[in-house]
Design an enzyme around this catalytic site. Structure first.
Site, PDB file in Angstrom:
ATOM      1  N   ASP A 373      26.961 -16.885  24.086  1.00 51.38           N
ATOM      2  CA  ASP A 373      27.214 -18.183  23.461  1.00 51.38           C
ATOM      3  C   ASP A 373      26.389 -18.363  22.188  1.00 51.38           C
ATOM      4  O   ASP A 373      26.892 -18.849  21.174  1.00 51.38           O
ATOM      5  CB  ASP A 373      26.907 -19.307  24.457  1.00 51.38           C
ATOM      6  N   ASP A 374      25.108 -18.007  22.229  1.00 53.08           N
ATOM      7  CA  ASP A 374      24.296 -18.133  21.029  1.00 53.08           C
ATOM      8  C   ASP A 374      24.745 -17.158  19.948  1.00 53.08           C
ATOM      9  O   ASP A 374      24.611 -17.439  18.752  1.00 53.08           O
ATOM     10  CB  ASP A 374      22.823 -17.906  21.362  1.00 53.08           C
TER      11      ASP A 374
END
Length: 628
Positions: A373-374
């Site tokens: 996600d990051d």
């Protein structure tokens, strides 16, 4: 009127973000997780006999400021009477601080709540372990995961790396502590025996112990056949566990950058004979202190920092809102993000041996455990730099290839490591094992990854990774049309990620999967035009309305509907009206958690979300409906 309010609202948010940006290009909005980390910090400092009295006193004041009238502490507004585990944590910390005696009326009220709700025996596993290592609770006769597990080769069906990255980080020190039955008291240690309701002070009841003793023996017997003598086996396992921790200490001294794993590592090192003032322990404590933030005039020890996450999401939202990639705000943010791309291999390589580093982590000091996600969030932010700055292309390609390599065999995407979703692991008698020990594909990760691949790369819908991701989302849609979001609250979050992801890879609006999701979102819209969801959704495994609208939930739901619609619908118009009228809202809904890490026990209030997602949604509304 609405169009003007949309533009004015966006301008206000942009100005706020401009003022809040740090000199190094980041946004350091707090990552707030209740009062348990503050409580544990007091207990840790007192155990180490570290007399940081100013910090301890200030933390007690913050803890007391969150106490309810009935003496309890809550994890979220509509939790009910209170949360037993949080109340035990707070009571113990206040008592151990030395600033509040047992006869203090606030502690007496907390004690009544604890006893009325089952006593120390009913606390969450982590709190029981904390109580055990500080001499307040008995260790079980055995712990269900023997330390010898760490010696099983990764080629075996169940091994140490079958656990998720987060699970290994926390279970490694726990296994050392449980093996040694370690406990430590000081002359300041309070007496908590009056908080037991029954005489059974073990972690597990006899039936559970008997059920798992044979498993424990089988594991040790199997490893013995591989390694040799029990004594040598034990020595090797202890040393391997110690080295696992020490080899994953981040530059700030913390173990993987998490509060819980660092807290547990410190006690594990004490169990292994490290003195309280050993440099590794001192550095770890200083690392935890560096996670301090200020909230309402009080210090709060964050579970971790969310610097990369905040900065990547905000930079991207600003660009979607029309801020030029050449603007100093964006330039500084992207320069920071490029410096934070990982160049070292982490544990993710065990299940993904053919990939090269290229991901991003969540926290500012995060060098060895990136997450999907990051990484997609950071790649969205630097996308404009690929054409403006040719030297960025290498970072972009490494990051994108890493994301693609992390896809699970089932077609979805996990957070930290691929293919760590063993059904057998979930059967272990470890509380919340499905959250602590596994890292399965999830709708939020899969949807957001598809959204990135569809909007920011030139991959076609028929690309195997995209088609597999689409299939996973379709197969994992709930019957009512929603999706469960593992890392947010909860069904609205998952549905937003899934719908925007599917639309980004050209799944048509009239597709039955999309139509079911739209019908569900419209059916749960509140009369005021907004949306809101209770944290109880995750524990109940079904959508539970909050009975109030929040800015973030409204923004998620609206963004999903905007991605599907060719023109503003009644639901969208009502939602936008709610959003622009409430951007400056300050009440309990603003502080309500929008993230989670362990259903029923760990919730996150992202202070950045009230700006990020309303800005992103208003930008998408303007870009689609106001400029055409």
């Amino acid at each position: 009127m609405t169009d003007r309010l949309v533009v004015e609202g966006m301008e206000r948010i942009i100005e706020t973000l401009k003022q809040d940006q740090a000199p190094n290009g980041t946004w350091n909005y707090p990552f707030e997780t209740g009062i348990s980390t503050d409580s544990y910090m007091i207990i840790l400092l007192r155990t180490l006999e570290s007399h940081d009295e100013n910090l301890i006193k200030q933390l007690t004041e913050r803890i007391l400021s969150k106490q309810q009238d009935n003496g309890a502490w809550k994890l979220f507004y509509d939790e009910g009477a209170g949360n037993l585990t949080a109340t035990i944590d707070a009571y113990y910390a206040l008592l151990y601080s030395g600033y509040y005696p047992k006869n203090d009326k606030r502690l007496q009220a907390a004690k009544r709540f604890i006893l009325a709700n089952g006593g120390l025996e009913k606390a969450h596993m982590f709190t029981k372990i904390m109580l055990a290592v500080t001499g307040q609770h008995k260790w079980p006769v055995f712990f269900p995961i023997p330390i010898e597990v760490i010696l099983i080769p990764p080629t075996f069906p169940i091994n140490f790396y079958s656990f998720s990255e987060y699970g290994r980080a926390n279970m490694t020190p726990i296994m050392i502590l449980a093996n040694r039955k370690f406990h430590i008291k000081t002359k300041e240690s309070p007496d908590m025996t009056d908080l037991f309701v029954s005489r059974d002070r073990n972690f597990y009841h006899t039936r559970e112990e008997e059920q798992w003793r044979s498993f424990y023996k089988d594991v040790k017997s199997s490893i013995k056949k591989i390694v040799g003598f029990p004594q040598e086996l034990h020595r090797l396992a202890i040393n391997e566990a110690k080295q696992y921790m020490l080899n994953r200490i981040e530059p700030d001294g913390t173990f993987y950058g998490y509060f819980s794993s660092t807290f547990l590592m410190i006690f594990a090192l004490l169990a292994l004979g490290y003195p309280k003032n050993h440099p590794t322990i001192t550095n770890a404590v200083n690392g935890l202190k560096s996670m301090r933030t200020e909230l309402d005039g009080h210090p709060h020890i964050q579970y971790t920092t969310a610097t990369v996450w905040n900065t990547s999401l905000i930079s991207y939202a600003l660009q979607e809102a029309g801020v030029s990639p050449k603007d100093p705000m964006i330039k500084q943010a992207n320069d920071y993000l490029l410096r934070r791309q990982h160049v070292k291999y982490g544990d993710w390589v065990v299940h993904n041996p053919h990939a090269f580093p290229g991901g991003w982590g969540f926290a500012d000091v995060n060098t060895i455990h990136p997450d999907v996600d990051d990484t997609t969030a950071s790649l969205r932010s630097i996308a404009s730099e690929v054409t403006l700055q040719p030297n960025v292309r290498g970072a972009w390609e490494r990051g994108t290839l890493w994301v693609l390599s992390m896809q699970n065999d089932d077609g979805g995407w996990p957070a930290f490591e691929k293919n760590t979703d063993s059904k057998l692991i979930k059967l272990l008698p470890v509380e919340k094992a499905e959250y602590l020990l596994t890292d399965p594909s999830s709708a939020d990760l899969t949807g957001r990854t598809l959204e990135f691949l569809g909007s920011s790369t030139n991959l076609v819908k028929t690309h195997p990774a995209i088609s597999a991701g689409i299939d996973w989302l379709i197969q994992n849609q709930e019957k009512d049309g929603s999706w469960y979001g593992r890392w947010g609250i909860c069904y609205i979050y998952g549905t937003w990620a899934a719908v925007t992801g599917l639309r980004s890879v050209r799944v048509r609006s009239n597709n039955s999967t999309i139509k079911k999701a739209v019908n569900w979102l419209e059916s749960i819209q509140n009369p005021d035009g907004g949306w809101g969801e209770s944290c109880r959704s995750d524990s109940n495994n079904e959508y539970v309305p909050l009975k109030a609208s929040t800015l973030t939930h409204t923004a998620w739901a609206l963004d999903a509907l905007i991605s599907v619609s060719e023109k503003p619908t009644r639901a969208i118009i009502k939602g936008i009206e709610f959003l622009v009228k409430n951007l400056d809202r300050e009440d309990w809904t603003t502080d309500y958690p929008k993230g989670q890490g362990m259903a029923g026990n760990f919730y996150i209030h992202y202070h950045s979300y009230r700006y990020i997602f309303p800005l992103l949604t208003l930008a998408h509304y303007r870009n689609k409906f106001m400029e055409n």
